[in-house]
Design a protein around this motif. Structure first.
Motif, PDB file in Angstrom:
ATOM      1  N   UNK A  71     -16.365  45.390   0.739  1.00 24.41           N
ATOM      2  CA  UNK A  71     -17.628  46.090   0.527  1.00 24.41           C
ATOM      3  C   UNK A  71     -18.655  45.237  -0.220  1.00 24.41           C
ATOM      4  N   UNK A  72     -18.194  44.326  -1.073  1.00 24.14           N
ATOM      5  CA  UNK A  72     -19.131  43.458  -1.800  1.00 24.14           C
ATOM      6  C   UNK A  72     -19.900  42.581  -0.803  1.00 24.14           C
ATOM      7  N   UNK A 103      -8.783  53.200   0.732  1.00 20.88           N
ATOM      8  CA  UNK A 103      -9.098  52.324  -0.401  1.00 20.88           C
ATOM      9  C   UNK A 103     -10.481  51.697  -0.237  1.00 20.88           C
ATOM     10  N   UNK A 104     -10.874  51.387   1.018  1.00 21.73           N
ATOM     11  CA  UNK A 104     -12.215  50.856   1.260  1.00 21.73           C
ATOM     12  C   UNK A 104     -13.258  51.872   0.786  1.00 21.73           C
ATOM     13  N   UNK A 105     -12.986  53.123   1.074  1.00 19.56           N
ATOM     14  CA  UNK A 105     -13.894  54.189   0.668  1.00 19.56           C
ATOM     15  C   UNK A 105     -14.104  54.180  -0.846  1.00 19.56           C
ATOM     16  N   UNK A 106     -13.000  54.163  -1.586  1.00 18.44           N
ATOM     17  CA  UNK A 106     -13.074  54.133  -3.060  1.00 18.44           C
ATOM     18  C   UNK A 106     -13.822  52.893  -3.539  1.00 18.44           C
ATOM     19  N   UNK A 147     -15.947  50.989  -2.065  1.00 16.45           N
ATOM     20  CA  UNK A 147     -17.370  50.988  -1.731  1.00 16.45           C
ATOM     21  C   UNK A 147     -18.160  51.794  -2.751  1.00 16.45           C
ATOM     22  N   UNK A 148     -17.691  52.995  -2.998  1.00 16.11           N
ATOM     23  CA  UNK A 148     -18.378  53.837  -3.977  1.00 16.11           C
ATOM     24  C   UNK A 148     -18.401  53.121  -5.328  1.00 16.11           C
ATOM     25  N   UNK A 149     -17.268  52.558  -5.708  1.00 11.74           N
ATOM     26  CA  UNK A 149     -17.157  51.959  -7.038  1.00 11.74           C
ATOM     27  C   UNK A 149     -18.061  50.742  -7.233  1.00 11.74           C
ATOM     28  N   UNK A 150     -18.351  50.021  -6.153  1.00  7.10           N
ATOM     29  CA  UNK A 150     -19.257  48.881  -6.314  1.00  7.10           C
ATOM     30  C   UNK A 150     -20.695  49.270  -5.966  1.00  7.10           C
ATOM     31  N   UNK A 151     -20.901  50.524  -5.582  1.00  8.26           N
ATOM     32  CA  UNK A 151     -22.256  51.002  -5.341  1.00  8.26           C
ATOM     33  C   UNK A 151     -22.780  50.733  -3.937  1.00  8.26           C
ATOM     34  N   UNK A 190     -25.541  59.521  -8.695  1.00 10.61           N
ATOM     35  CA  UNK A 190     -25.761  58.740  -9.910  1.00 10.61           C
ATOM     36  C   UNK A 190     -25.001  57.417  -9.849  1.00 10.61           C
ATOM     37  N   UNK A 191     -23.772  57.459  -9.332  1.00  9.51           N
ATOM     38  CA  UNK A 191     -22.991  56.218  -9.214  1.00  9.51           C
ATOM     39  C   UNK A 191     -23.737  55.238  -8.304  1.00  9.51           C
ATOM     40  N   UNK A 192     -24.215  55.737  -7.158  1.00  9.22           N
ATOM     41  CA  UNK A 192     -24.956  54.885  -6.214  1.00  9.22           C
ATOM     42  C   UNK A 192     -26.213  54.314  -6.874  1.00  9.22           C
ATOM     43  N   UNK A 193     -26.929  55.193  -7.566  1.00  7.73           N
ATOM     44  CA  UNK A 193     -28.184  54.751  -8.175  1.00  7.73           C
ATOM     45  C   UNK A 193     -27.971  53.783  -9.331  1.00  7.73           C
TER      46      UNK A 193
END
Ligand code: SF4
Lengths: 162, 420
Positions: free
Chosen positions: A70-71, A89-92, A94-98, A146-149
């Motif tokens: 995702x990076x 895991x890709x889903x998690x 992706x969200x975690x790195x925004x 908020x995580x995305x932003x």
């Protein structure tokens, strides 16, 4: 709200074609971006523009747990991935790195490579401007937005702990 | 609509009345876990947050188990990093060599997880604790960092598959054979994104050790978690090991399951997974003649006391086949000591096996039993991917401790019935 040109791919795009293992010796975002989709679509890095949207079929991001995948996509300029489904895991990651990602089956069928697409995360509304059609996906709850932003989980936590 | 066991636990810890599959929620965490491979990366992320404390010094566990006792300088440096972090953050549950064990055997033994808990671990086999009626799942290092900082994690609520167990097992059939049978049936992505929920009268047939084995391999079917209904055995295990308060969640009668499988335990035979996927299963009656170079008995799947007892009952008074390296690694110091006191270690050594200190070692091809090109092992671990235990042209066959012990004696994959 984001808007960009669609880059369309098929089912089961795995993390090895997104960023092959031979390029994992770095954690530099720009360097990873320069190899993005290397083993699936060589021309991708030359044609992608900031804000573009990636569209794919089912099980996107299957394979290894490398956060590099995702990076690489995010650093290449992609603003959102729309797929029929994502590997867990890709889903998690992706969200975690925004990197915003959204699951929506019907819209994927309807988008062709090069279509101009916009996404409203709050409402979960996806619009295909080229075809003049609108679809309803599932919106993100406020904490996810908020995580995305905040550019990912670490940025979000920094904000909440202040 | 009713909720599954997993959905109920998640709803409860998210402070919501109900949740639905696919919903994104934020929940409180009861334990955040990491090991010597994943914690160093998590520490890097944690430092980016810029705080100087963790959310709760009692609710984090760090276990150096993969490359310990340290196999080289690189692994020693990794362990130094996590040791210093644990000390600096006053993390109570840091387990040094001498008191450690393989994390997924150690955490329940130390009473750090009980029914109703929500646990994340930066290790894919964190799903093991579902045996206790907890929700436990593997995550990445960034999740671990965030969990240590805030005591919270986000989840997408999973759907579920129900396994209704009934009947009685045949002799020599154990939890390992049951889970290999199930993975052979549904495939390595058969439970992708979902919970595997175990219920039915057959659950009471299974010991806690067997339930840990079954929950441990949920990830090998792609599941987010595996979970067992709590019964008297679970309660007495928790009372014996933990002082934490537990909460029992039962699935609603109208909970939705995408699939329901009835499994008659009496029909399951000792089962072996052939290279290179856990789904390539055959019953012991179908394996044919497969010679082996190495036998590995241990890991977070099958390194518990009952596993060692079964292996010892077969090896007792026998010798391992000349030329077959037999490596036995008890999963924790306590299990090691119990086995010693029961005389099991003596039986192993007299049979010609080596007994190792607790470590992940051979399971992930780390150290203590790496395979050379073309070699073949039978192992009680959980993964038989290409190169998992060493050279990419080596092979791993997954089986129960009983089948592994019998195979050590004959030098080829064998049923315990053949040697006793
Ligand atoms: S024993 Fe094997 S599967 Fe279990 S935690 Fe260690 S490396 Fe992972």
């Amino acid at each position: 709200m984001i808007k960009g040109k669609a880059h369309k791919y098929g089912d089961n795009v795995d993390t090895d074609v997104i960023i092959p293992a031979r390029y994992l010796t770095t954690t530099d975002w720009d360097e990873l971006a320069s190899y993005c989709m290397a083993d699936l679509d060589r021309g991708f890095v030359d044609k992608v523009e900031a804000g573009d949207i990636m569209v794919a079929g089912k099980n996107f991001g299957c394979g290894s747990s490398r956060e590099h995948a995702p990076i690489a996509i995010k650093a290449s300029g992609i603003s959102c991935v729309i797929a029929k489904s994502f590997a867990r895991i890709f889903y998690r990651n992706s969200i975690n790195i925004g990197l915003p990602i959204i699951e929506c089956g019907e819209v994927v069928e309807d988008i062709d490579d090069g279509d101009i697409v916009s996404v409203d995360f709050e409402e979960g509304i996806i619009t295909n401007h080229t075809k003049g059609r609108t679809y309803k996906g599932v919106g993100f709850p406020p904490f996810m937005q908020d995580i995305m932003n905040s550019d990912g989980l670490i940025g979000y936590i920094k904000g909440t702990l202040k | 609509m009713g909720m599954t066991m997993t959905q109920k636990i998640l709803a409860h810890r998210a402070g919501l009345g109900s949740v639905e599959p696919g919903e994104l929620i934020m929940t409180e965490l009861d334990l955040v876990l990491g090991n010597d491979i994943t914690t160093p990366v998590a520490i890097e992320e944690f430092e980016k947050i810029g705080i100087d404390r963790v959310f709760d010094t009692q609710k984090i566990a760090i276990v150096p188990d993969h490359f310990t006792p340290n196999k080289d300088i690189k692994s020693a440096e990794q362990c130094r990093l996590i040791r210093e972090f644990a000390r600096g953050m006053y993390i109570e549950n840091y387990f040094e060599v001498g008191e450690m064990g393989i994390e997924h055997a150690l955490i329940p033994e130390k009473g750090l997880v009980v029914a109703g808990d929500v646990v994340i671990g930066a290790d894919s086999h964190t799903c093991t604790y579902g045996a206790l009626g907890a929700f436990a799942t593997g995550v990445g290092s960034t999740d671990m960092a965030a969990g240590m900082a805030t005591g919270k994690a986000w989840f997408k609520v999973p759907g579920a598959i129900k396994f209704v167990l009934k009947g009685k097992k045949q002799k020599w059939v154990s939890g390992k054979d049951i889970i290999l049978h199930i993975i052979g049936m549904i495939g390595v992505d058969g439970a992708l994104y979902k919970s595997m929920e175990y219920t039915g009268e057959g659950v009471s047939e299974l010991s806690m050790d067997e339930r840990f084995t079954i929950a441990n391999m949920a990830i090998e079917a792609g599941a987010k978690n595996g979970i067992f209904e709590v019964d008297d055995k679970t309660i007495s295990y928790m009372k014996q090991h933990s002082t934490k308060g537990y909460e029992i969640f039962k699935a609603d009668d109208d909970a939705y399951y995408s699939e329901i499988y009835e499994i008659d335990l009496g029909e399951i035979r000792p089962t072996v997974a052939f290279p290179h996927l856990p789904e390539n299963t055959r019953t012991i009656d179908e394996v044919g003649e497969i010679f082996i170079d190495q036998v590995v008995i241990g890991s977070c799947t099958n390194g518990r006391l009952e596993d060692l007892r079964v292996a010892a009952s077969i090896l007792k008074g026998n010798k391992v086949k000349k030329g077959v390296r037999t490596i036995i690694f008890p999963a924790t110091q306590k299990i090691y000591l119990d086995a010693l006191r029961e005389g099991l270690i003596e039986i192993f050594i007299e049979a010609g096996a080596v007994v190792s200190t607790p470590t992940c070692g051979p399971c992930l091809g780390g150290h203590m039993g790496i395979l050379a090109k073309g070699e073949r092992a039978i192992s009680t671990t959980n993964r038989n991917f290409v190169g998992r235990m060493g050279h990419k042209d080596s092979e791993v066959y997954l089986a129960s401790p009983a089948v592994a012990a019998a195979s050590a004696i004959t030098g080829k994959i064998s049923s315990p019935e053949e040697v006793l």
